[in-house]
Design a protein around this motif. Structure first.
Motif, mmCIF file in Angstrom:
data_model
loop_
_atom_site.group_PDB
_atom_site.id
_atom_site.type_symbol
_atom_site.label_atom_id
_atom_site.label_comp_id
_atom_site.label_asym_id
_atom_site.label_seq_id
_atom_site.Cartn_x
_atom_site.Cartn_y
_atom_site.Cartn_z
ATOM 1 N N ALA A 117 34.547 40.146 34.162
ATOM 2 C CA ALA A 117 33.437 40.323 35.105
ATOM 3 C C ALA A 117 33.738 41.461 36.071
ATOM 4 O O ALA A 117 32.867 42.293 36.359
ATOM 5 C CB ALA A 117 33.182 39.027 35.868
ATOM 6 N N ASN A 118 34.967 41.533 36.558
ATOM 7 C CA ASN A 118 35.331 42.602 37.485
ATOM 8 C C ASN A 118 35.385 43.960 36.804
ATOM 9 O O ASN A 118 34.970 44.962 37.386
ATOM 10 C CB ASN A 118 36.653 42.277 38.189
ATOM 11 N N LEU A 119 35.876 44.010 35.574
ATOM 12 C CA LEU A 119 35.879 45.280 34.832
ATOM 13 C C LEU A 119 34.459 45.774 34.586
ATOM 14 O O LEU A 119 34.167 46.959 34.782
ATOM 15 C CB LEU A 119 36.604 45.114 33.492
ATOM 16 N N ASN A 120 33.588 44.876 34.160
ATOM 17 C CA ASN A 120 32.196 45.263 33.907
ATOM 18 C C ASN A 120 31.485 45.691 35.185
ATOM 19 O O ASN A 120 30.728 46.666 35.180
ATOM 20 C CB ASN A 120 31.436 44.115 33.234
ATOM 21 N N LEU A 145 38.081 46.573 40.939
ATOM 22 C CA LEU A 145 39.334 46.837 40.228
ATOM 23 C C LEU A 145 40.539 46.269 40.969
ATOM 24 O O LEU A 145 41.522 45.867 40.342
ATOM 25 C CB LEU A 145 39.505 48.337 39.988
ATOM 26 N N ASN A 146 40.464 46.227 42.279
ATOM 27 C CA ASN A 146 41.574 45.667 43.063
ATOM 28 C C ASN A 146 41.736 44.160 42.865
ATOM 29 O O ASN A 146 42.779 43.606 43.201
ATOM 30 C CB ASN A 146 41.403 45.983 44.551
ATOM 31 N N LYS A 147 40.728 43.505 42.330
ATOM 32 C CA LYS A 147 40.810 42.065 42.072
ATOM 33 C C LYS A 147 41.548 41.753 40.768
ATOM 34 O O LYS A 147 41.860 40.603 40.495
ATOM 35 C CB LYS A 147 39.406 41.463 42.002
ATOM 36 N N ILE A 148 41.809 42.780 39.980
ATOM 37 C CA ILE A 148 42.436 42.567 38.673
ATOM 38 C C ILE A 148 43.946 42.683 38.803
ATOM 39 O O ILE A 148 44.461 43.646 39.383
ATOM 40 C CB ILE A 148 41.893 43.589 37.649
ATOM 41 N N THR A 168 39.018 52.439 33.204
ATOM 42 C CA THR A 168 38.100 52.379 34.340
ATOM 43 C C THR A 168 38.757 52.932 35.608
ATOM 44 O O THR A 168 38.134 53.686 36.362
ATOM 45 C CB THR A 168 37.610 50.930 34.562
ATOM 46 N N MET A 169 40.021 52.590 35.807
ATOM 47 C CA MET A 169 40.747 53.119 36.963
ATOM 48 C C MET A 169 40.900 54.642 36.841
ATOM 49 O O MET A 169 40.805 55.364 37.839
ATOM 50 C CB MET A 169 42.120 52.453 37.084
#
Length: 128
Positions: free
Chosen positions: A35-38, A56-59, A71-72
């Motif tokens: 979900a965070n990546l998307n 991205l910081n949540k991953i 993505t990063m």
């Protein structure tokens, strides 16, 4: 989460509905990696680096996910941090992620264009 992804695929990639669905998914599943990546990718599609970075910081970085690095890498590229972008995109490319290879090529073009623009600006200043 899977059902939301299936629904998202019925929309045109990058459309407002597509983006809205991914942002809804991350609200419902705030700790879910996918979900965070998307949501980060959706934010980057509209050049929103602030929200992309937040997602991205949540991953967890130790997961070493190719899509995370891709993505990063795009985020770092949009922020002008080409060395960091290259590092992430190369990691993703090493895993065979085709999008990362494309993004690396785009970054190279962007860097070349930036150099050309600076050279042209420098010539104009010298001519004055």
């Amino acid at each position: 989460m899977n059902e939301m992804f299936l629904v998202a695929n019925t929309y045109e990639k990058g459309s407002q509905e597509f983006i809205d669905l991914f942002e809804t998914a991350v609200k419902l599943y705030p700790d879910d990696v996918t979900a965070n990546l998307n949501a980060a990718a959706a934010a980057l599609s509209r050049k929103d680096t602030v929200y992309a970075k937040r997602y991205l910081n949540k991953i967890e970085k130790s997961l070493d996910i190719p899509e995370y690095h891709n993505t990063m890498g795009v985020l770092e590229m949009l922020c002008g941090n080409y060395d960091k972008a290259a590092s992430h995109l190369n990691k993703a490319t090493e895993t065979g992620l085709p999008e990362a290879k494309q993004n690396l090529a785009e970054m190279t073009k962007k860097q070349e264009n930036t150099i050309l623009i600076r050279q042209q600006q420098s010539k104009k200043k010298q001519q004055r």
